[in-house]
Design a protein around this motif. Sequence first.
Motif, PDB file in Angstrom:
ATOM      1  N   MET A 157      20.777 100.780 145.701  1.00 33.44           N
ATOM      2  CA  MET A 157      21.545 102.029 145.705  1.00 33.44           C
ATOM      3  C   MET A 157      20.633 103.228 145.460  1.00 33.44           C
ATOM      4  N   LEU A 158      19.532 103.009 144.759  1.00 30.88           N
ATOM      5  CA  LEU A 158      18.615 104.094 144.412  1.00 30.88           C
ATOM      6  C   LEU A 158      17.611 104.388 145.520  1.00 30.88           C
ATOM      7  N   GLU A 159      17.526 103.544 146.520  1.00 28.54           N
ATOM      8  CA  GLU A 159      16.523 103.690 147.569  1.00 28.54           C
ATOM      9  C   GLU A 159      17.019 104.648 148.658  1.00 28.54           C
ATOM     10  N   LEU A 160      17.088 105.923 148.326  1.00 31.50           N
ATOM     11  CA  LEU A 160      17.596 106.929 149.265  1.00 31.50           C
ATOM     12  C   LEU A 160      16.725 107.037 150.505  1.00 31.50           C
ATOM     13  N   TRP A 161      15.435 106.706 150.359  1.00 25.38           N
ATOM     14  CA  TRP A 161      14.525 106.850 151.494  1.00 25.38           C
ATOM     15  C   TRP A 161      14.830 105.841 152.610  1.00 25.38           C
ATOM     16  N   ASN A 162      15.635 104.845 152.312  1.00 27.27           N
ATOM     17  CA  ASN A 162      16.014 103.873 153.336  1.00 27.27           C
ATOM     18  C   ASN A 162      17.268 104.283 154.086  1.00 27.27           C
ATOM     19  N   GLY A 163      17.758 105.497 153.818  1.00 25.52           N
ATOM     20  CA  GLY A 163      18.922 105.998 154.540  1.00 25.52           C
ATOM     21  C   GLY A 163      20.230 105.550 153.907  1.00 25.52           C
ATOM     22  N   GLY A 164      21.321 106.097 154.433  1.00 31.57           N
ATOM     23  CA  GLY A 164      22.637 105.741 153.953  1.00 31.57           C
ATOM     24  C   GLY A 164      23.286 106.860 153.164  1.00 31.57           C
ATOM     25  N   MET A 165      23.890 107.824 153.880  1.00 28.32           N
ATOM     26  CA  MET A 165      24.592 108.932 153.238  1.00 28.32           C
ATOM     27  C   MET A 165      25.932 109.118 153.950  1.00 28.32           C
ATOM     28  N   SER A 166      26.922 109.517 153.205  1.00 30.37           N
ATOM     29  CA  SER A 166      28.258 109.743 153.749  1.00 30.37           C
ATOM     30  C   SER A 166      28.624 111.215 153.623  1.00 30.37           C
ATOM     31  N   PHE A 167      29.044 111.831 154.733  1.00 32.13           N
ATOM     32  CA  PHE A 167      29.459 113.231 154.637  1.00 32.13           C
ATOM     33  C   PHE A 167      30.648 113.374 153.697  1.00 32.13           C
ATOM     34  N   HIS A 168      31.636 112.495 153.842  1.00 33.35           N
ATOM     35  CA  HIS A 168      32.849 112.641 153.032  1.00 33.35           C
ATOM     36  C   HIS A 168      32.535 112.517 151.543  1.00 33.35           C
ATOM     37  N   GLY A 169      31.591 111.626 151.206  1.00 30.53           N
ATOM     38  CA  GLY A 169      31.154 111.545 149.812  1.00 30.53           C
ATOM     39  C   GLY A 169      30.432 112.795 149.377  1.00 30.53           C
ATOM     40  N   GLY A 170      29.563 113.323 150.272  1.00 26.46           N
ATOM     41  CA  GLY A 170      28.855 114.561 149.966  1.00 26.46           C
ATOM     42  C   GLY A 170      29.813 115.726 149.792  1.00 26.46           C
ATOM     43  N   PHE A 171      30.882 115.750 150.589  1.00 27.38           N
ATOM     44  CA  PHE A 171      31.874 116.813 150.468  1.00 27.38           C
ATOM     45  C   PHE A 171      32.567 116.754 149.111  1.00 27.38           C
ATOM     46  N   LEU A 172      32.922 115.541 148.682  1.00 27.10           N
ATOM     47  CA  LEU A 172      33.541 115.398 147.353  1.00 27.10           C
ATOM     48  C   LEU A 172      32.561 115.792 146.254  1.00 27.10           C
ATOM     49  N   GLY A 173      31.273 115.502 146.463  1.00 31.58           N
ATOM     50  CA  GLY A 173      30.257 115.939 145.512  1.00 31.58           C
ATOM     51  C   GLY A 173      30.179 117.446 145.433  1.00 31.58           C
ATOM     52  N   CYS A 174      30.314 118.112 146.579  1.00 29.40           N
ATOM     53  CA  CYS A 174      30.335 119.588 146.600  1.00 29.40           C
ATOM     54  C   CYS A 174      31.552 120.126 145.854  1.00 29.40           C
ATOM     55  N   VAL A 175      32.692 119.484 146.065  1.00 31.51           N
ATOM     56  CA  VAL A 175      33.913 119.903 145.366  1.00 31.51           C
ATOM     57  C   VAL A 175      33.704 119.823 143.862  1.00 31.51           C
ATOM     58  N   ALA A 176      33.117 118.713 143.403  1.00 27.44           N
ATOM     59  CA  ALA A 176      32.861 118.557 141.971  1.00 27.44           C
ATOM     60  C   ALA A 176      31.906 119.633 141.465  1.00 27.44           C
TER      61      ALA A 176
END
Length: 286
Positions: free
Chosen positions: A107-126
């Motif tokens: 889960m910590l290996e961001l450099w291997n890819g794997g992002m969700s817009f909808h999750g990012g949007f909820l992160g922005c809301v928070a």
Amino acid sequence: MLFTILFTATLIPLLLQFPAFDPIALNLGPLAIRWYALAYIGGIVLGWLYARRIIRTERLWGGPAPMTTLDFDDFILWVTLGIILGGRIGYVLFYNFDFFLAHPLQMLELWNGGMSFHGGFLGCVAAVLAFGYRRKIPVLSLGDVTCAVGPIGLLLGRLANFVNGELWGRHADPSLPWAMVFPTGGPLPRHPSQLYEAGLEGILLFIILAIAIRAGALKRSGLIIGIFATGYGLARITGEFFREPDPQLGFLWGGLTMGMILSVPMIVAGLAFIGAALRRRNNEAS
């Protein structure tokens, strides 16, 4: 199916071949900077500059904006963390939960890819809620500015998906002039759905929001949030008709994809925000 493959094979020399992009933009010694990382950085920086311009333009608000450019400068760190953490958590929960449950450290290996817009949007809301309440800034107005600049990051992100040769589209008719053979997508031509989404979620949505802002949408707090959420949801669902679903999920109920399902609540919430904003008096506190 066999006939389709054989027929397509005879046309491959006539089809567009995916350009041989190098996913790494810069090599600084042992550090490799990828185009995808630059897309995130560029989206945040350009969005920050555009947001500052919006905040400084009083005529768009009908008077002084309910926040200062210095407030937004401080907010950048908050929203960046919201995008990254929310995007990663969203991908883990929505798209590949079983895999990460078995391999939690990845889960910590961001450099291997794997992002969700909808999750990012909820992160922005928070981030908007937390920062707004901490600074006593109207959260709807802060959300309006954040959503107004969002399509910039979406455009660059989808272009980075294209450069990486990932998230390609479904099989396309070989006669389609822009049908493309992707190196990791097999021998059949596909829709360059990353470019479709860049146009819909990035360029078109940015233009719609810019027109709404010039027409006075910022004077009704929450209206830009509603237009963004509704517009993105519709654009994403449209793009999903051309995009190959994630292999670990495939098609879900009735041929729907995860991207479609997650976009429906955005449309519903967006319409609710638009309705509430239109009933709200200009410059009403939020």
